[in-house]
Design a protein around this motif. Structure first.
Motif, PDB file in Angstrom:
ATOM      1  N   ASP A  32       2.106   3.274  -2.116  1.00 18.47           N
ATOM      2  CA  ASP A  32       1.772   4.432  -2.944  1.00 18.47           C
ATOM      3  C   ASP A  32       0.288   4.798  -2.926  1.00 18.47           C
ATOM      4  O   ASP A  32      -0.175   5.557  -3.771  1.00 18.47           O
ATOM      5  N   GLU A  33      -0.461   4.266  -1.964  1.00 17.52           N
ATOM      6  CA  GLU A  33      -1.887   4.618  -1.881  1.00 17.52           C
ATOM      7  C   GLU A  33      -2.076   5.906  -1.077  1.00 17.52           C
ATOM      8  O   GLU A  33      -1.328   6.182  -0.142  1.00 17.52           O
ATOM      9  N   TYR A  34      -3.114   6.657  -1.444  1.00 18.13           N
ATOM     10  CA  TYR A  34      -3.508   7.808  -0.631  1.00 18.13           C
ATOM     11  C   TYR A  34      -4.368   7.309   0.530  1.00 18.13           C
ATOM     12  O   TYR A  34      -5.079   6.296   0.387  1.00 18.13           O
ATOM     13  N   ARG A  44      -7.909   5.868   0.311  1.00 15.95           N
ATOM     14  CA  ARG A  44      -8.134   4.547  -0.271  1.00 15.95           C
ATOM     15  C   ARG A  44      -7.766   3.416   0.678  1.00 15.95           C
ATOM     16  O   ARG A  44      -7.744   2.262   0.275  1.00 15.95           O
ATOM     17  N   LYS A  87       0.822  -1.214   0.000  1.00 17.44           N
ATOM     18  CA  LYS A  87       0.000   0.000   0.000  1.00 17.44           C
ATOM     19  C   LYS A  87       0.856   1.265   0.000  1.00 17.44           C
ATOM     20  O   LYS A  87       0.343   2.362   0.237  1.00 17.44           O
TER      21      LYS A  87
END
Lengths: 327, 256
Positions: free
Chosen positions: B145-147, B150, B143
């Motif tokens: 690179d997830e914002y 999300r 995860k």
């Protein structure tokens, strides 16, 4: 992707394989209203074509006249410079107004009070005649030696006076916009960055302002569009921007209406370009947040959905597209 | 005996007329896990916030790693620390919040990297390496690179823990970190905290998870109305509380 997408899909598809094909509700009233609007529009367009006083041929002649084009350039210069002053001042004033120091807070308030409380046209005239108030301008240490000595009449040209007046006035409005943006960022964000050991300045720069941008950008776009139009006010102090350039032409040719049409077409073209730019800026600063906000006009055009109502599927697609584009 | 990592002496704190802390004293040694329990409004969160100077205390003293929190003592006079000085002291204390407070405009990795870069002056490469390592440790290697929007609440809270750990804190403060989570997400977060405790991290945990306290804590403190009512090992305090007020609270909490 995750569980949430799955549940949304499940909610939009009732039953295992049955798709509902229902007769949509009819809206006869909308058809009547549309017909009336179309009729009015048609008659307006006809009168614009039939009425010879519009002089569309003259409009065509002057649309790309060098003097008009120079005016367009001046208008853009004024808008950019005045907005740059306004945004810079706005951030400084907003931070001042949120300062723990009472004197600094008070000065920020006073500035906004004066510059928002007087008409911008008066301020433009004031700056134009500033040489009468302060014939010379000295930059240096207050009550001490001065390093730069300027003659106000040479330094404050009409263009500079217009730029200063519009920019300083804009600063007062931008201050309120930036302040609202800063306040909109949750307290928890500041606490988290403090707890990580960031200073007040770092917190403002890396955490608060980027998030405040979401709230600051839309009204700033509106301010820029307003500014573009307000620059026409400096025609009163003979700055050859778009409107004054046209006025100079029709003061000799007496073709007022066609030249004002030329001016209007240019303003409309420029505000349209600004609106498109605003859309992309908003999208950029909304990254990580794009979810359930309604589609804007440009998004509808992009999605080929103009005129229709927003459907939930679109929102989902948009959400995916938005976060994809943010990378 | 080494100096305690966190030491509080007679800490008082008022909000206006309301006295929230009425003289708290405690000492947490290296590698210990202190769990503070108590009803809402008992001042336990406020005390935690005083430890890293998010709140100013009105009386008493708090030391973290031997340094006075928020002040510098010269002779017998206290001088308030400047922003820049307070900040260096805070970087030694990791804090995790009830509502995560992740930076929503940054990816998980950026959340963990930022303070390493601008507070600790680590190189981008080094900060990024630490972020990847820590996100992997809390089970979020995929995860990075997830914002935050999300991620689930439990995942966000684990990013927040990684973000605090990236500063190599001397002590970690946990402020009701599972209270805003769906029940099925609580376990993942508690597992991460158990793991941390096992690795010898000094922790002060404000929580309603009595099970966690019983299992992980070295010391449990029961607070009510701004004061420490009872303190002891989980065995003593949770199994055989002495004070009537403690019995009553535990009865209510353990019932459901």
């Amino acid at each position: 992707m995750t569980g949430s997408t799955g549940t949304r899909e499940a909610a939009t598809q009732p039953g295992p394989s049955q798709t509902i094909e229902a007769v949509p509700v009819r809206h006869p009233g909308r058809w009547v209203a549309a017909a009336i609007v179309a009729l009015i529009a048609a008659s307006l367009i006809r009168s614009a074509i039939d009425n010879p006083n519009f002089h569309w041929d003259v409009v065509g002649d002057y649309l790309f006249d060098q003097r008009i084009l120079d005016g367009v350039v001046k208008t853009i210069q004024l808008t950019v410079l005045a907005m740059a002053i306004g945004v810079f001042l706005g951030v400084v004033l907003a931070v001042m107004r949120l300062s723990p120091n009472g004197l600094i807070r008070g000065s920020g308030w006073f500035y906004v009070w004066v510059f928002r409380g007087t008409p911008v046209l008066v301020q433009i005239l004031f700056w134009n005649f500033i040489a009468a108030l302060y014939p010379t301008i000295d930059l240096g240490i207050p009550f001490g030696p001065s390093f730069v000595h300027l003659n106000a009449n040479d330094f404050i040209t009409p263009f500079v006076a217009g730029m200063l007046a519009l920019g300083l006035n804009e600063g007062a409005y931008m201050a309120e916009i930036v302040r609202a943006g800063i306040i909109s960022v949750e307290e928890g964000q500041t606490e988290a960055s403090k707890a990580l050991g960031m200073t007040r300045g770092q917190t403002l720069r890396y955490i608060v302002l980027p998030q405040a941008m979401r709230v600051i950008i839309p009204p700033t776009g509106n301010e820029t569009i307003s500014m573009l139009k307000y620059t026409s006010l400096v025609s009163v102090i003979a700055v050859p921007e778009l409107l004054y350039s046209a006025q100079l032409i029709y003061s000799q040719s007496f073709q007022q209406i066609p030249l004002l049409l030329v001016v209007s077409i240019w303003y409309l073209a420029m505000t349209t370009v600004l609106s498109i730019g605003q859309y992309f800026l908003e999208r950029h600063y909304g990254r990580g947040r794009m979810r359930d906000e309604p589609l804007t006009l440009f998004e509808r055009i992009r999605a080929g959905w103009i005129g229709r109502r927003t459907e939930p599927e679109e929102l989902l697609q948009r959400g995916a597209a938005g976060s994809g584009g943010a990378r | 005996m080494a100096e305690p990592v966190v030491k509080a002496e007679g800490v008082h704190k008022s909000f206006g007329r309301l006295e929230v802390l009425k003289g708290i004293s405690m000492a947490v040694n290296q590698g210990q896990v202190f769990v503070i329990i108590g009803p809402s409004g008992s001042g336990k969160s406020t005390f935690l916030r005083c430890i890293n100077h998010l709140e100013k205390i009105d009386a008493g003293r708090i030391w973290v790693d031997g340094d006075l929190v928020g002040y510098r003592q010269v002779g017998d006079k206290l001088h308030e620390l400047r922003d820049s000085e307070a900040v260096t002291a805070r970087a030694k204390i990791g804090m995790v919040f009830q509502h995560f407070n992740l930076f929503p405009h940054m990816t998980a990795a950026e959340n963990v990297t930022l303070a390493q870069r601008i507070v600790l002056d680590r190189s981008p490469k080094e900060a990024r390496r630490r972020a990847a390592e820590l996100l992997g440790r809390v089970g979020l290697a995929d995860k990075v690179d997830e914002y935050p929007a999300r991620l689930s609440g439990g995942q966000q809270q684990r990013v927040a823990i990684a973000r605090a750990l990236a500063m190599d804190p001397k002590v970690m403060l946990f402020d009701e970190v599972t209270s805003a989570l769906d029940p099925e997400l609580v376990k993942d977060v508690l597992d991460v905290m158990r793991e941390l405790a096992k690795l010898g991290m000094t922790m002060i945990v404000v929580t309603h998870e009595i099970g966690f306290a019983r299992e992980v804590a070295n010391q449990v403190i029961f607070m009510d109305e701004g004061a420490i009512v009872e303190q002891g090992s989980p065995e003593q305090l949770i199994r055989n509380p002495k004070e009537e007020r403690t019995k009553q609270f535990l009865g209510l909490v353990l019932e459901h």
